[in-house]
Motif scaffolding. Structure first.
Motif, PDB file in Angstrom:
ATOM      1  N   GLU A   3       2.828   7.659  -5.804  1.00 51.72           N
ATOM      2  CA  GLU A   3       3.162   7.777  -4.384  1.00 51.72           C
ATOM      3  C   GLU A   3       1.873   7.975  -3.574  1.00 51.72           C
ATOM      4  O   GLU A   3       1.074   8.857  -3.877  1.00 51.72           O
ATOM      5  CB  GLU A   3       4.077   8.994  -4.201  1.00 51.72           C
ATOM      6  CG  GLU A   3       4.587   9.176  -2.822  1.00 51.72           C
ATOM      7  CD  GLU A   3       5.746   8.273  -2.500  1.00 51.72           C
ATOM      8  OE1 GLU A   3       5.996   8.076  -1.309  1.00 51.72           O
ATOM      9  OE2 GLU A   3       6.391   7.766  -3.415  1.00 51.72           O
ATOM     10  N   PRO A   4       1.650   7.142  -2.557  1.00 53.47           N
ATOM     11  CA  PRO A   4       0.445   7.327  -1.742  1.00 53.47           C
ATOM     12  C   PRO A   4       0.541   8.609  -0.923  1.00 53.47           C
ATOM     13  O   PRO A   4       1.635   9.059  -0.582  1.00 53.47           O
ATOM     14  CB  PRO A   4       0.433   6.098  -0.832  1.00 53.47           C
ATOM     15  CG  PRO A   4       1.860   5.687  -0.750  1.00 53.47           C
ATOM     16  CD  PRO A   4       2.479   6.057  -2.070  1.00 53.47           C
ATOM     17  N   ASN A   5      -0.596   9.191  -0.619  1.00 57.73           N
ATOM     18  CA  ASN A   5      -0.575  10.360   0.252  1.00 57.73           C
ATOM     19  C   ASN A   5      -0.970   9.949   1.666  1.00 57.73           C
ATOM     20  O   ASN A   5      -1.448   8.834   1.894  1.00 57.73           O
ATOM     21  CB  ASN A   5      -1.473  11.471  -0.294  1.00 57.73           C
ATOM     22  CG  ASN A   5      -2.937  11.099  -0.311  1.00 57.73           C
ATOM     23  OD1 ASN A   5      -3.354  10.064   0.204  1.00 57.73           O
ATOM     24  ND2 ASN A   5      -3.737  11.940  -0.919  1.00 57.73           N
ATOM     25  N   LEU A   6      -0.751  10.830   2.592  1.00 60.12           N
ATOM     26  CA  LEU A   6      -1.003  10.521   3.999  1.00 60.12           C
ATOM     27  C   LEU A   6      -2.468  10.183   4.240  1.00 60.12           C
ATOM     28  O   LEU A   6      -2.780   9.246   4.974  1.00 60.12           O
ATOM     29  CB  LEU A   6      -0.568  11.689   4.885  1.00 60.12           C
ATOM     30  CG  LEU A   6      -0.720  11.491   6.383  1.00 60.12           C
ATOM     31  CD1 LEU A   6       0.135  10.334   6.875  1.00 60.12           C
ATOM     32  CD2 LEU A   6      -0.386  12.756   7.133  1.00 60.12           C
ATOM     33  N   GLU A   7      -3.355  10.895   3.608  1.00 59.42           N
ATOM     34  CA  GLU A   7      -4.780  10.652   3.830  1.00 59.42           C
ATOM     35  C   GLU A   7      -5.165   9.222   3.455  1.00 59.42           C
ATOM     36  O   GLU A   7      -5.858   8.540   4.211  1.00 59.42           O
ATOM     37  CB  GLU A   7      -5.615  11.653   3.033  1.00 59.42           C
ATOM     38  CG  GLU A   7      -7.090  11.541   3.300  1.00 59.42           C
ATOM     39  CD  GLU A   7      -7.896  12.637   2.639  1.00 59.42           C
ATOM     40  OE1 GLU A   7      -9.115  12.658   2.852  1.00 59.42           O
ATOM     41  OE2 GLU A   7      -7.325  13.466   1.917  1.00 59.42           O
ATOM     42  N   SER A   8      -4.712   8.762   2.295  1.00 60.02           N
ATOM     43  CA  SER A   8      -5.068   7.401   1.879  1.00 60.02           C
ATOM     44  C   SER A   8      -4.431   6.353   2.796  1.00 60.02           C
ATOM     45  O   SER A   8      -5.046   5.336   3.110  1.00 60.02           O
ATOM     46  CB  SER A   8      -4.681   7.154   0.426  1.00 60.02           C
ATOM     47  OG  SER A   8      -3.285   7.197   0.258  1.00 60.02           O
ATOM     48  N   LEU A   9      -3.209   6.606   3.249  1.00 56.23           N
ATOM     49  CA  LEU A   9      -2.552   5.656   4.154  1.00 56.23           C
ATOM     50  C   LEU A   9      -3.245   5.575   5.507  1.00 56.23           C
ATOM     51  O   LEU A   9      -3.408   4.494   6.075  1.00 56.23           O
ATOM     52  CB  LEU A   9      -1.079   6.043   4.337  1.00 56.23           C
ATOM     53  CG  LEU A   9      -0.194   5.849   3.112  1.00 56.23           C
ATOM     54  CD1 LEU A   9       1.152   6.528   3.320  1.00 56.23           C
ATOM     55  CD2 LEU A   9      -0.014   4.382   2.800  1.00 56.23           C
ATOM     56  N   VAL A  10      -3.659   6.719   6.028  1.00 58.54           N
ATOM     57  CA  VAL A  10      -4.360   6.742   7.320  1.00 58.54           C
ATOM     58  C   VAL A  10      -5.700   6.023   7.201  1.00 58.54           C
ATOM     59  O   VAL A  10      -6.058   5.212   8.055  1.00 58.54           O
ATOM     60  CB  VAL A  10      -4.534   8.196   7.819  1.00 58.54           C
ATOM     61  CG1 VAL A  10      -5.540   8.282   8.954  1.00 58.54           C
ATOM     62  CG2 VAL A  10      -3.192   8.760   8.259  1.00 58.54           C
ATOM     63  N   LYS A  11      -6.433   6.296   6.131  1.00 54.38           N
ATOM     64  CA  LYS A  11      -7.733   5.635   5.945  1.00 54.38           C
ATOM     65  C   LYS A  11      -7.563   4.128   5.790  1.00 54.38           C
ATOM     66  O   LYS A  11      -8.326   3.349   6.351  1.00 54.38           O
ATOM     67  CB  LYS A  11      -8.448   6.214   4.721  1.00 54.38           C
ATOM     68  CG  LYS A  11      -9.018   7.571   4.965  1.00 54.38           C
ATOM     69  CD  LYS A  11      -9.713   8.108   3.740  1.00 54.38           C
ATOM     70  CE  LYS A  11     -10.283   9.484   4.005  1.00 54.38           C
ATOM     71  NZ  LYS A  11     -10.946  10.030   2.815  1.00 54.38           N
ATOM     72  N   GLU A  12      -6.555   3.726   5.034  1.00 58.43           N
ATOM     73  CA  GLU A  12      -6.297   2.299   4.835  1.00 58.43           C
ATOM     74  C   GLU A  12      -5.963   1.611   6.156  1.00 58.43           C
ATOM     75  O   GLU A  12      -6.496   0.541   6.470  1.00 58.43           O
ATOM     76  CB  GLU A  12      -5.136   2.135   3.849  1.00 58.43           C
ATOM     77  CG  GLU A  12      -4.868   0.718   3.433  1.00 58.43           C
ATOM     78  CD  GLU A  12      -3.762   0.672   2.396  1.00 58.43           C
ATOM     79  OE1 GLU A  12      -2.671   0.181   2.743  1.00 58.43           O
ATOM     80  OE2 GLU A  12      -3.992   1.138   1.271  1.00 58.43           O
ATOM     81  N   LEU A  13      -5.097   2.233   6.938  1.00 52.27           N
ATOM     82  CA  LEU A  13      -4.730   1.659   8.232  1.00 52.27           C
ATOM     83  C   LEU A  13      -5.940   1.588   9.157  1.00 52.27           C
ATOM     84  O   LEU A  13      -6.202   0.556   9.780  1.00 52.27           O
ATOM     85  CB  LEU A  13      -3.611   2.476   8.883  1.00 52.27           C
ATOM     86  CG  LEU A  13      -3.140   2.016  10.255  1.00 52.27           C
ATOM     87  CD1 LEU A  13      -2.602   0.587  10.210  1.00 52.27           C
ATOM     88  CD2 LEU A  13      -2.074   2.957  10.794  1.00 52.27           C
TER      89      LEU A  13
END
Length: 98
Positions: A3-13
């Protein structure tokens, strides 16, 4: 599958779709990134919710895949947050009756 975490999703976006995002969301992503080590991930997700939803409404035909991934994550976190709040209210009412 992890499961991705919020930090990785924000950085990716931010890194892959920043040029397609509104200025408000870009600023919110930067502010969120600054708060990662010290602030609850659920709370940060709920705070981003309105801007992410607005971003999806502004460009409903071709949203960035990273934005969709973040929106899905936020939806799950909001459901957990609501569940936690509802549980707290129910326990509070239970203790009032005792």
């Amino acid at each position: 599958m992890v499961e991705p975490n919020l930090e990785s999703l924000v950085k990716e976006l931010y890194n892959h779709a920043r040029h397609d995002l509104s200025e408000d969301l870009v600023v919110a992503l930067l502010e969120t990134a600054k708060k990662f080590p010290t602030t609850n991930e659920q709370l940060l997700a709920v705070r981003l919710s309105g801007l992410v939803n607005r971003e999806l409404l502004l460009n409903p035909k071709h949203p960035a895949p990273e934005l969709i991934n973040l929106a899905r994550f936020i939806k799950r976190e909001e459901a957990k947050y609501r569940g936690t709040a509802a549980s707290a209210l129910m326990f509070g009412e239970l203790f009032k009756m005792l």
